[in-house]
Design an enzyme around this catalytic site. Sequence first.
Site, PDB file in Angstrom:
ATOM      1  CE1 TYR A  65      -2.854  -3.177   0.594  1.00 19.72           C
ATOM      2  CE2 TYR A  65      -3.435  -2.345   2.774  1.00 19.72           C
ATOM      3  CZ  TYR A  65      -3.558  -3.299   1.782  1.00 19.72           C
ATOM      4  OH  TYR A  65      -4.398  -4.367   1.986  1.00 19.72           O
ATOM      5  CG  HIS A  79      -0.405  -8.710   0.699  1.00 16.47           C
ATOM      6  ND1 HIS A  79      -0.122  -7.371   0.726  1.00 16.47           N
ATOM      7  CD2 HIS A  79      -1.720  -8.783   0.420  1.00 16.47           C
ATOM      8  CE1 HIS A  79      -1.206  -6.665   0.471  1.00 16.47           C
ATOM      9  NE2 HIS A  79      -2.197  -7.506   0.270  1.00 16.47           N
TER      10      HIS A  79
END
Length: 292
Positions: A57, A115
């Site tokens: 992000y 992730h």
Amino acid sequence: MTPITIANALASTVTLNDGTVMPMFGLGVYRIDNNCSDLIAAALQQGYLLIDTAEFYNNEHSVGVAIKQSGKKREEVFVISKWWPSTEGAKGAMKSLDQCLKNLESNYVDLYMIHAPKDHHCADAYQALLDAKKQGKIKSLGVANFGVHHLEALAKLGLEKPSVNQIQIHPWYQNNDIVRYCREHNITVIGYSPLAKAKKIDETTIVAIAKKLSKSPAQILIRWSVQHGYVTIPKTSQEGRLKTNADVFTWSIPDEDMKTLDALGDQQWSCTWDPTKYSLEEAGLQVITIQQ
């Protein structure tokens, strides 16, 4: 009786399988501008206790800045971040974790995850992160986007089970098989994209239930997730929506409307990628022995 406010409703928690206590609701900051510290600080000041970020992000630093900006103590905020798998494997995971801690200006992260099951090195990286947990750099270790076969592979490798699995969950994509497995094995489920990226927020079914209950369509989708008992992390980039997104604890969706929403799962419509389908080979979870 003390009235229920957004602040104390946001204090609802779940105890993970390693004993860590985690808030049940928080703010997701996926693809929010790197300079999003004002928004995050506002969320913390309104009573949010959990912030979900990730290496991918590119705003871990903003989370660290926001905690200081909000006046909160580090231990008052539950921070989630994630390692984006790379061909560097365990070395890359440790490098990313150290950078995460530097970004947060903290000596620990509350929950750290792999992730996605990709790039062929998840087993080695997971072992390295377990070692980092023993060192206190990570309070809890989890995974994201893992399917049942990935979770079973971790178990077969003799690795400590993750505390959390974060997967896409909204009425159109419910991942019931993964949820069932996680609940049977005491792995807490975090549902991301509870708003389905707003791609179906104007669908007739959602709008009708929202009108019936005098709520917004977004509140209906968030409440559906909360009511199913998932840790829920709706994203917003607008400060004005922080309060309304969190105003989902003092009311409930009637059973008949929950059944209507649950039936949308038959569509199996995904609003984003779905790494839960990746093979064990792609994940690097078919490894027989793990390098120490």
